[in-house]
Scaffold this motif. Structure first.
Motif, PDB file in Angstrom:
ATOM      1  N   ILE A  97       0.833  -1.199   0.000  1.00 17.17           N
ATOM      2  CA  ILE A  97       0.000   0.000   0.000  1.00 17.17           C
ATOM      3  C   ILE A  97       0.869   1.251   0.000  1.00 17.17           C
ATOM      4  O   ILE A  97       0.512   2.270  -0.585  1.00 17.17           O
ATOM      5  N   TRP A  98       2.042   1.177   0.622  1.00 17.82           N
ATOM      6  CA  TRP A  98       2.979   2.302   0.583  1.00 17.82           C
ATOM      7  C   TRP A  98       3.448   2.551  -0.853  1.00 17.82           C
ATOM      8  O   TRP A  98       3.516   3.702  -1.304  1.00 17.82           O
ATOM      9  N   GLN A  99       3.764   1.471  -1.571  1.00 14.23           N
ATOM     10  CA  GLN A  99       4.181   1.600  -2.968  1.00 14.23           C
ATOM     11  C   GLN A  99       3.046   2.151  -3.829  1.00 14.23           C
ATOM     12  O   GLN A  99       3.268   3.014  -4.691  1.00 14.23           O
ATOM     13  N   GLN A 100       1.837   1.676  -3.601  1.00 13.12           N
ATOM     14  CA  GLN A 100       0.683   2.139  -4.369  1.00 13.12           C
ATOM     15  C   GLN A 100       0.412   3.625  -4.129  1.00 13.12           C
ATOM     16  O   GLN A 100       0.120   4.370  -5.072  1.00 13.12           O
ATOM     17  N   LEU A 101       0.517   4.038  -2.874  1.00 19.64           N
ATOM     18  CA  LEU A 101       0.325   5.457  -2.545  1.00 19.64           C
ATOM     19  C   LEU A 101       1.341   6.327  -3.274  1.00 19.64           C
ATOM     20  O   LEU A 101       0.995   7.363  -3.845  1.00 19.64           O
ATOM     21  N   ARG A 102       2.587   5.908  -3.231  1.00 20.57           N
ATOM     22  CA  ARG A 102       3.634   6.701  -3.878  1.00 20.57           C
ATOM     23  C   ARG A 102       3.424   6.758  -5.393  1.00 20.57           C
ATOM     24  O   ARG A 102       3.585   7.817  -6.019  1.00 20.57           O
ATOM     25  N   GLY A 156       2.277  10.379  -6.154  1.00 17.03           N
ATOM     26  CA  GLY A 156       3.547  11.063  -6.359  1.00 17.03           C
ATOM     27  C   GLY A 156       4.143  11.595  -5.068  1.00 17.03           C
ATOM     28  O   GLY A 156       5.082  12.389  -5.095  1.00 17.03           O
ATOM     29  N   VAL A 157       3.599  11.163  -3.924  1.00 15.21           N
ATOM     30  CA  VAL A 157       4.041  11.632  -2.613  1.00 15.21           C
ATOM     31  C   VAL A 157       4.612  10.446  -1.833  1.00 15.21           C
ATOM     32  O   VAL A 157       4.033   9.361  -1.822  1.00 15.21           O
ATOM     33  N   GLU A 158       5.750  10.652  -1.180  1.00 13.40           N
ATOM     34  CA  GLU A 158       6.313   9.620  -0.315  1.00 13.40           C
ATOM     35  C   GLU A 158       5.730   9.738   1.083  1.00 13.40           C
ATOM     36  O   GLU A 158       5.714  10.825   1.665  1.00 13.40           O
ATOM     37  N   PHE A 159       5.267   8.623   1.621  1.00 13.75           N
ATOM     38  CA  PHE A 159       4.716   8.587   2.970  1.00 13.75           C
ATOM     39  C   PHE A 159       5.669   7.837   3.897  1.00 13.75           C
ATOM     40  O   PHE A 159       6.583   7.143   3.454  1.00 13.75           O
ATOM     41  N   ASP A 160       5.416   7.966   5.191  1.00 12.07           N
ATOM     42  CA  ASP A 160       6.166   7.227   6.199  1.00 12.07           C
ATOM     43  C   ASP A 160       5.833   5.746   6.092  1.00 12.07           C
ATOM     44  O   ASP A 160       4.678   5.362   5.881  1.00 12.07           O
ATOM     45  N   LEU A 161       6.841   4.889   6.240  1.00 20.33           N
ATOM     46  CA  LEU A 161       6.661   3.444   6.089  1.00 20.33           C
ATOM     47  C   LEU A 161       6.205   2.744   7.366  1.00 20.33           C
ATOM     48  O   LEU A 161       5.740   1.614   7.316  1.00 20.33           O
ATOM     49  N   ASP A 220       2.014   5.289   8.370  1.00 16.02           N
ATOM     50  CA  ASP A 220       0.998   5.579   7.354  1.00 16.02           C
ATOM     51  C   ASP A 220       0.369   4.340   6.711  1.00 16.02           C
ATOM     52  O   ASP A 220      -0.846   4.332   6.471  1.00 16.02           O
ATOM     53  N   PRO A 221       1.130   3.268   6.400  1.00 16.66           N
ATOM     54  CA  PRO A 221       0.475   2.105   5.782  1.00 16.66           C
ATOM     55  C   PRO A 221      -0.629   1.498   6.642  1.00 16.66           C
ATOM     56  O   PRO A 221      -1.627   1.011   6.119  1.00 16.66           O
TER      57      PRO A 221
END
Length: 297
Positions: free
Chosen positions: A237-242, A246-251, A254-255
């Motif tokens: 889900i972290w990869q999908q969000l990014r 186009g935004v990097e989230f905390d691993l 946030d997931p």
């Protein structure tokens, strides 16, 4: 220095639009929810303080935020930890490396057989020149900065066409979610969160210890989630969000929240989500290689 009024941008994720409060853009060194919680310390006058004291993990987001705060205020940070992993000491990375670069003293106390908080109280014994902050900033001084965040959100909502807005963010100690709920409930803007450290009962206990009776809604995953453990669903889900935003989230945090939201949003199609970016991106420097080693790119 006044750090406020981060932008709110609109994005699409899994065919649903949402708004993102970009608190990762507060300041190059001082950003995310920790910056909000420590805002009172940044803006306040503490003429007798020379040393800032905290404790936690040597890879914690709070370590870097406190190091940045101390650097901006001209203080010395002493950050107490149980131990520093050998690999991290040999090759500093992420929050640990950045905190060292800002002059932080990171002190391992495991050989004393005392918890870092006990060590600070019984051995270090801070005097009037020291300012002590509980782990993760879980204290009432956090309300000042989090209320400012709430005010920014409420002001922005007033400028938008009338919709059923809801604010979401993950919780460690739950301090940010609690004080954000306290501020935004007067504007009829609900706050939802999830427990990333421990379960919902533990998070509720953290809320109660801050002497607030009204709490944000806590969402839960269908299965138990262990803090710091690697989960393929979190990584995906972290990869999908990014990829989609186009935004990097905390691993780390946030997931978990987005996995909860994936289900919750399908049952609440009438709401418009405002998600609070947690910052904490330096922590990805150590988390991402772990995921890549286990699951590949």
């Amino acid at each position: 220095m006044k750090l406020a009024n981060t932008p709110i941008t609109e994005h699409q994720f899994n065919n649903l639009s949402f708004y993102l409060k970009r608190d990762d853009q507060l300041h190059p060194q001082f950003s995310g929810n920790k910056a909000r919680k420590f805002m009172a310390l940044l803006e306040g006058e503490y003429p007798h303080v020379r040393t800032l004291i905290g404790y936690g993990s040597p890879q914690a987001n709070s370590l870097y935020s406190m190091a940045a705060l101390a650097h901006l205020k001209g203080w010395q940070l002493e950050f107490y930890v149980d131990h520093i992993p050998h690999w991290l000491a040999q090759k500093p990375i992420g929050n640990y490396q950045a905190a060292l670069a800002l002059g932080a003293k990171i002190i391992a106390v495991g050989e004393s057989n005392l918890h870092p908080s006990q060590y600070i109280e019984t051995v270090r014994q801070p005097d009037e020149s020291c300012l002590f902050v509980p782990e993760g900033g879980r204290c009432q001084l956090a309300e000042y900065g989090v209320s400012q965040l709430g005010k920014e959100i409420a002001t922005w909502v007033e400028s938008q066409p009338k919709q059923n807005f809801v604010v979401a963010l993950p919780s460690g100690t739950g301090t940010t979610a609690l004080y954000l709920h306290k501020y935004l409930q007067q504007h009829d803007i609900p706050v939802i969160t999830c427990a990333c450290v421990g379960g919902s009962a533990y998070l509720t206990q953290q809320f109660t210890q801050l002497s607030e009776r009204s709490h944000p809604q806590i969402l839960e995953l269908s299965s138990k989630h262990h803090f710091g453990k690697l989960y393929q669903q979190d990584y995906q889900i972290w990869q999908q969000l990014r990829h989609q935003t186009g935004v990097e989230f905390d691993l780390l945090y946030d997931p978990v929240m987005w996995r909860c939201l994936n289900h919750w949003l399908t049952e609440h199609l009438d709401v418009k989500l405002i998600y609070i970016h947690q910052g904490g991106l330096l922590g990805n420097a150590s988390m991402l290689p772990r995921y890549q080693r286990k699951y590949g790119e």
